[in-house]
Design a protein around this motif. Structure first.
Motif, mmCIF file in Angstrom:
data_model
loop_
_atom_site.group_PDB
_atom_site.id
_atom_site.type_symbol
_atom_site.label_atom_id
_atom_site.label_comp_id
_atom_site.label_asym_id
_atom_site.label_seq_id
_atom_site.Cartn_x
_atom_site.Cartn_y
_atom_site.Cartn_z
ATOM 1 N N ILE A 255 34.343 51.373 34.633
ATOM 2 C CA ILE A 255 35.656 49.978 35.198
ATOM 3 C C ILE A 255 35.839 49.215 34.049
ATOM 4 C CG2 ILE A 255 36.813 48.888 36.892
ATOM 5 C CD1 ILE A 255 36.451 49.927 39.023
ATOM 6 N N ASN A 256 36.271 48.221 33.398
ATOM 7 C CA ASN A 256 36.342 47.740 32.529
ATOM 8 C C ASN A 256 36.265 46.353 32.915
ATOM 9 O OD1 ASN A 256 39.576 46.852 32.662
ATOM 10 N ND2 ASN A 256 39.888 48.557 31.723
ATOM 11 N N LYS A 257 35.848 45.726 32.121
ATOM 12 C CA LYS A 257 35.593 44.128 32.487
ATOM 13 C C LYS A 257 37.289 43.263 33.046
ATOM 14 C CE LYS A 257 31.795 43.715 29.909
ATOM 15 N NZ LYS A 257 30.843 42.453 28.773
ATOM 16 N N GLU A 258 37.725 43.912 32.810
ATOM 17 C CA GLU A 258 38.900 43.060 32.677
ATOM 18 C C GLU A 258 39.012 43.033 34.749
ATOM 19 O OE1 GLU A 258 41.833 40.204 33.939
ATOM 20 O OE2 GLU A 258 40.074 39.826 31.835
ATOM 21 N N ASP A 259 39.095 44.740 34.505
ATOM 22 C CA ASP A 259 39.716 45.115 35.779
ATOM 23 C C ASP A 259 37.942 44.369 37.121
ATOM 24 O OD1 ASP A 259 41.451 46.301 35.812
ATOM 25 O OD2 ASP A 259 41.113 48.077 34.969
ATOM 26 N N ILE A 260 37.005 44.210 36.900
ATOM 27 C CA ILE A 260 35.775 43.891 37.300
ATOM 28 C C ILE A 260 36.415 42.617 37.556
ATOM 29 C CG2 ILE A 260 33.457 43.684 37.409
ATOM 30 C CD1 ILE A 260 33.033 46.213 36.262
ATOM 31 N N ARG A 261 36.670 41.995 37.116
ATOM 32 C CA ARG A 261 36.943 40.375 36.457
ATOM 33 C C ARG A 261 38.117 40.263 37.553
ATOM 34 N NH1 ARG A 261 36.422 34.842 33.843
ATOM 35 N NH2 ARG A 261 38.649 33.658 34.767
ATOM 36 N N GLN A 262 38.965 41.150 37.757
ATOM 37 C CA GLN A 262 39.851 40.860 38.765
ATOM 38 C C GLN A 262 40.005 41.141 40.250
ATOM 39 O OE1 GLN A 262 43.680 43.296 38.146
ATOM 40 N NE2 GLN A 262 44.968 43.159 39.802
ATOM 41 N N ILE A 263 38.748 41.913 40.919
ATOM 42 C CA ILE A 263 38.077 42.219 41.404
ATOM 43 C C ILE A 263 37.323 41.468 42.161
ATOM 44 C CG2 ILE A 263 36.121 43.838 43.014
ATOM 45 C CD1 ILE A 263 36.808 46.221 41.225
ATOM 46 N N CYS A 264 36.771 40.551 41.307
ATOM 47 C CA CYS A 264 35.160 39.019 41.370
ATOM 48 C C CYS A 264 36.397 38.417 41.827
ATOM 49 C CB CYS A 264 34.549 38.800 40.624
ATOM 50 S SG CYS A 264 34.285 39.987 40.092
ATOM 51 N N ASP A 265 37.902 37.864 41.165
ATOM 52 C CA ASP A 265 39.258 36.930 41.724
ATOM 53 C C ASP A 265 39.119 37.225 42.880
ATOM 54 O OD1 ASP A 265 39.138 35.359 39.033
ATOM 55 O OD2 ASP A 265 40.719 36.948 38.499
ATOM 56 N N GLU A 266 39.548 38.627 43.290
ATOM 57 C CA GLU A 266 39.229 38.405 45.086
ATOM 58 C C GLU A 266 38.167 38.625 45.797
ATOM 59 O OE1 GLU A 266 42.747 38.553 45.250
ATOM 60 O OE2 GLU A 266 43.692 38.908 44.045
ATOM 61 N N ALA A 267 37.215 38.629 45.298
ATOM 62 C CA ALA A 267 36.510 38.726 46.326
ATOM 63 C C ALA A 267 36.048 37.455 47.205
ATOM 64 C CB ALA A 267 34.866 39.267 45.678
#
Length: 106
Positions: A58-70
């Motif tokens: 998964i690209n870093k932007e999508d991982i960042r979005q996951i982290c934002d929601e976590a």
């Protein structure tokens, strides 16, 4: 009750040994502007999420979005996270401790 006392002691031990941020630092972090607090929270989650092999493609932007929601949380021992046959509300990443699966019908 002995089981309750054990859970409380285990939880306090976890908080004492598992936390890297001491009281002074925590008070300092509370003074940060909200945008910087969010960045600190994001960095804490990112630290753990980046280690997951399931997210390696998964690209870093999508991982960042996951982290934002976590959100991070501490749970007592024997807390039920989900039940078989019932749709889970979220995914969990266990950073410290372990998870047991058991059949509640036995």
């Amino acid at each position: 009750d002995d089981a309750s006392q054990r859970k409380i002691k285990d939880y306090i031990t976890h908080l004492f040994t598992g936390r890297r941020i001491m009281a002074k630092e925590l008070n300092f972090l509370k003074q940060l502007p909200d945008s910087l607090k969010k960045e600190v929270d994001l960095a804490e989650v990112w630290l753990h999420v980046q280690k997951l092999s399931v997210l390696s493609e998964i690209n870093k932007e999508d991982i960042r979005q996951i982290c934002d929601e976590a959100e991070t949380m501490d749970l007592l021992a024997e807390t039920t996270l989900c039940t078989a046959g019932v749709e889970a509300r979220c995914a969990y990443i266990v950073v410290s401790g372990h998870v047991n699966a058991r059949d509640i019908h036995k």
